[in-house]
Write a protein that holds these residues in place. Structure first.
Motif, PDB file in Angstrom:
ATOM      1  N   THR A   1      61.323 -30.678  29.654  1.00 30.24           N
ATOM      2  CA  THR A   1      60.690 -31.497  28.623  1.00 30.24           C
ATOM      3  C   THR A   1      59.189 -31.219  28.558  1.00 30.24           C
ATOM      4  OG1 THR A   1      62.325 -33.237  29.007  1.00 30.24           O
ATOM      5  CG2 THR A   1      60.323 -33.855  27.832  1.00 30.24           C
ATOM      6  N   GLY A   2      58.645 -31.092  27.375  1.00 27.94           N
ATOM      7  CA  GLY A   2      57.205 -30.858  27.208  1.00 27.94           C
ATOM      8  C   GLY A   2      56.960 -29.758  26.200  1.00 27.94           C
ATOM      9  N   ASP A   3      55.712 -29.391  25.936  1.00 24.59           N
ATOM     10  CA  ASP A   3      54.483 -29.861  26.561  1.00 24.59           C
ATOM     11  C   ASP A   3      53.881 -30.976  25.692  1.00 24.59           C
ATOM     12  OD1 ASP A   3      54.862 -27.805  28.358  1.00 24.59           O
ATOM     13  OD2 ASP A   3      53.351 -26.504  27.480  1.00 24.59           O
ATOM     14  N   PHE A   4      53.273 -32.005  26.309  1.00 29.43           N
ATOM     15  CA  PHE A   4      52.525 -33.026  25.577  1.00 29.43           C
ATOM     16  C   PHE A   4      51.650 -33.818  26.547  1.00 29.43           C
ATOM     17  CE2 PHE A   4      56.761 -34.833  26.469  1.00 29.43           C
ATOM     18  CZ  PHE A   4      56.439 -35.986  27.166  1.00 29.43           C
ATOM     19  N   SER A   5      50.686 -34.547  25.971  1.00 33.11           N
ATOM     20  CA  SER A   5      49.812 -35.449  26.733  1.00 33.11           C
ATOM     21  C   SER A   5      50.099 -36.875  26.276  1.00 33.11           C
ATOM     22  CB  SER A   5      48.333 -35.115  26.478  1.00 33.11           C
ATOM     23  OG  SER A   5      48.063 -33.773  26.795  1.00 33.11           O
ATOM     24  N   PHE A   6      49.965 -37.837  27.176  1.00 42.12           N
ATOM     25  CA  PHE A   6      50.210 -39.237  26.790  1.00 42.12           C
ATOM     26  C   PHE A   6      49.338 -40.173  27.625  1.00 42.12           C
ATOM     27  CE2 PHE A   6      53.001 -38.412  30.343  1.00 42.12           C
ATOM     28  CZ  PHE A   6      53.017 -39.582  31.081  1.00 42.12           C
ATOM     29  N   ASN A   7      49.044 -41.358  27.036  1.00 42.25           N
ATOM     30  CA  ASN A   7      48.312 -42.414  27.747  1.00 42.25           C
ATOM     31  C   ASN A   7      48.812 -43.794  27.356  1.00 42.25           C
ATOM     32  OD1 ASN A   7      47.329 -42.569  25.144  1.00 42.25           O
ATOM     33  ND2 ASN A   7      45.181 -42.081  25.686  1.00 42.25           N
ATOM     34  N   TRP A   8      49.907 -43.836  26.580  1.00 36.70           N
ATOM     35  CA  TRP A   8      50.452 -45.105  26.075  1.00 36.70           C
ATOM     36  C   TRP A   8      51.955 -45.092  26.314  1.00 36.70           C
ATOM     37  CZ3 TRP A   8      54.102 -46.875  22.704  1.00 36.70           C
ATOM     38  CH2 TRP A   8      53.983 -48.171  22.205  1.00 36.70           C
ATOM     39  N   LEU A   9      52.504 -46.204  26.874  1.00 39.50           N
ATOM     40  CA  LEU A   9      53.947 -46.346  27.117  1.00 39.50           C
ATOM     41  C   LEU A   9      54.446 -47.620  26.462  1.00 39.50           C
ATOM     42  CD1 LEU A   9      54.192 -45.476  30.942  1.00 39.50           C
ATOM     43  CD2 LEU A   9      54.719 -43.965  29.026  1.00 39.50           C
TER      44      LEU A   9
END
Length: 551
Positions: A83-91
């Motif tokens: 799985t990827g690629d990505f950046s995240f900071n919110w769930l």
């Protein structure tokens, strides 16, 4: 990480707990949403009215949920290395069945990479905890939060099974070092010796075990079978191989299932037969015990024994096993094979088309060799019945005793043919093994004669002399006086004392020959002489090869 239950979540959770909001499989939430919100302060507390942002980068299904206590529920999503690629900071914890964003959490910016060729991606496990009164009861969350929350349990279990099956394929049902797992007499009962083993693919240490038998049991309580029970238990932070020893009168005790679903394998260690059929000394010697351990080795470097029906890695056979040739479950080393061949074929004679003996052979030309250098050949010579009493008495076909202590001599097989030993057949009588014979021809005679032609005669002739005539002399007596009577006539006169010779010639008869007759000699034959032929010996057409003897 800062998190909050949303206003929509606050309204949804009681309804779900009360049953007014139907849930499939009691799932409060079934997804975790990942987003990348630009400029997000991860230390701030989210708003209760938070909505799903437009910058969603990934949505993951909940892979596990459980309770840490009756009022807390954990929901976990595993993002594997694909799985990827990505950046995240919110769930966001989300129920897609009722379209409810239940909980929101802010985190520092994180990266999720996928495996791409030789670049290995990362694996993430994200869990969100809800504090819900009576959550475990209301939502049937009876499973305790364990290692699946960082979910490698399935993979770990699969890896353990792969290793276990591989070990079982090599070491079989059970492989034991020396006396490990061996049942021995322990008057008045029995005991199992401790030690390391690999049973059903699990590396264990067999515990010391004393049998419950007291020695006073009737024969009807036998046979008794001693088993090792082995299983593997998986805890949050460990995987353990467990072994116990039990007794049963069931000759084929089946596997069992443990409290946590693990398989308990039972492997027979020994069988104990009714002691009444044995003397006390035989019982003390363990003769009523049958060792049922499959493989016994000195260390685990040795591989599982092969069988006549199963190939694979095996331990090496010992020298004694090589010589006995009865071991069918051990591998032969090159040295062991060579030793076995020497033990089996020492003394064999073979012929080679060369001047240098092959490895393992000696040119058999009567030479003296050391007994210590060729022990198998010397052992054969000693038992051959063909060793001379002394070197002086030795024939070409015999072994010699050498110096009587450290050496011996070989037969001298150069320049002769071999004749198989008669051994009482009667074709070559009175022969001992190894004795020599000179060459000879079988006694015989030759007849010779000329052909008879029967009674016959031979014609003969003289050679032609050509036309010729012959001269002859006539001797004449001269008459002088007196009368001479010739027959009835009287001639007057007298005979003189002198004679005269006159030459006369016959008439020619022309060219002619004369026949000659040879007398008949009757039927007869003639003596014939046969001259000697041949060389200095009697031999067949042959090729010169080197006679060698195996040592």
């Amino acid at each position: 990480m800062a998190s909050i239950i949303t206003t929509a979540g606050e309204q949804f959770l009681p309804a779900a707990a009360a049953g007014s909001a139907a849930l499939t499989d009691h799932r409060i939430a079934n997804q975790i949403i990942f987003a990348n919100v630009e400029g997000l302060d991860h230390t701030a507390t989210p708003s209760p009215d938070e909505q799903i942002p437009a910058t969603v980068v990934h949505t993951a299904a909940i892979t596990g949920y459980a309770s840490t206590n009756d009022n807390n529920a954990i929901f976990t999503a595993i993002l594997d290395s694909k799985t990827g690629d990505f950046s995240f900071n919110w769930l966001g914890l989300y129920n897609s069945e009722h379209d409810v964003l239940i909980q929101v959490a802010y985190e520092p910016l994180q990266e999720k990479y996928a495996t791409d060729g030789s670049a290995i991606g990362n694996v993430l496990a994200k869990g969100m905890v809800l504090k819900i009164a009576t959550a475990a009861t209301a939502f049937d969350m009876t499973q305790a939060a364990q290692s699946w929350q960082v979910d490698f349990t399935g993979r770990q279990s699969a890896a353990e099974n792969i290793q276990r099956n591989a070990l079982a394929a090599v070491y079989g049902t059970g492989t034991y070092i020396n006396d490990a797992g061996k049942l021995v007499p322990n008057a008045p009962g029995y005991r199992v010796e401790p030690g390391p083993a690999i049973i059903d693919g699990l590396r264990v240490n067999v515990p010391a075990y004393t049998s419950a038998l007291t020695g006073s049991e009737p024969d009807t309580d036998f046979p008794v079978y001693v088993y090792a029970e082995v299983c593997q238990t998986v805890e949050i932070d460990s995987v353990d191989n467990v072994i116990t020893v039990i007794e049963s009168q069931d000759a084929n005790l089946p596997a069992a299932t443990g409290a946590h679903g693990e398989t308990i394998t039972r492997v027979k260690l020994a069988s104990i037969y009714p002691p009444g059929a044995y003397t006390q000394q035989q019982i003390n010697d363990g003769l009523n015990i049958a060792d049922e351990r499959e493989n016994v080795v000195t260390d685990f470097v040795a591989k599982r024994n092969a069988t006549e029906a199963t190939t694979g890695h095996t331990r090496y056979a010992t020298t004694a096993e090589h010589e006995q040739r009865e071991e069918k479950q051990a591998a032969a080393t090159p040295g062991g094979v060579n030793e076995l061949i020497s033990a089996m074929f020492a003394g064999q004679v073979a012929h080679f088309p060369g001047t240098v003996p092959p490895s393992g052979w000696l040119h058999s030309k009567g030479q003296t060799v050391n007994r210590a250098d060729y022990p198998y050949l010397w052992a054969y010579a000693e038992n051959s019945g063909n060793i001379a009493a002394t070197e002086g008495a030795k024939t070409d076909g015999q072994f010699g005793p050498g110096d009587g202590s450290t050496t011996f001599s070989l037969p001298d097989l150069r320049g002769v043919h071999i004749r198989n030993w008669d051994d009482g057949k009667g074709t070559d009588t009175a022969r001992e093994i190894g004795t020599s014979q000179s060459d000879q021809n079988k006694s015989h005679s030759h007849g010779a004669s000329t052909n008879t032609t029967g009674s016959h005669s031979h014609s003969a002739s003289t050679g032609s002399a050509g036309s010729h005539s012959h001269q002859y002399d006539v001797r004449q007596k001269n008459l002088n006086s007196g009368n001479v009577t010739a027959g009835s006539e009287t001639i007057g006169g007298s005979l003189a004392d002198n004679f005269s010779d006159t030459k006369h010639t016959t008439d020619s008869t022309g060219n002619h020959s004369h026949s000659v007759s040879v007398g008949n000699n009757g039927s007869h034959s003639h003596t014939v002489t046969v001259n000697a032929d041949g060389g200095t010996e009697t031999r067949v057409k042959n090729i010169a090869l080197m006679a060698c003897i195996k040592y």
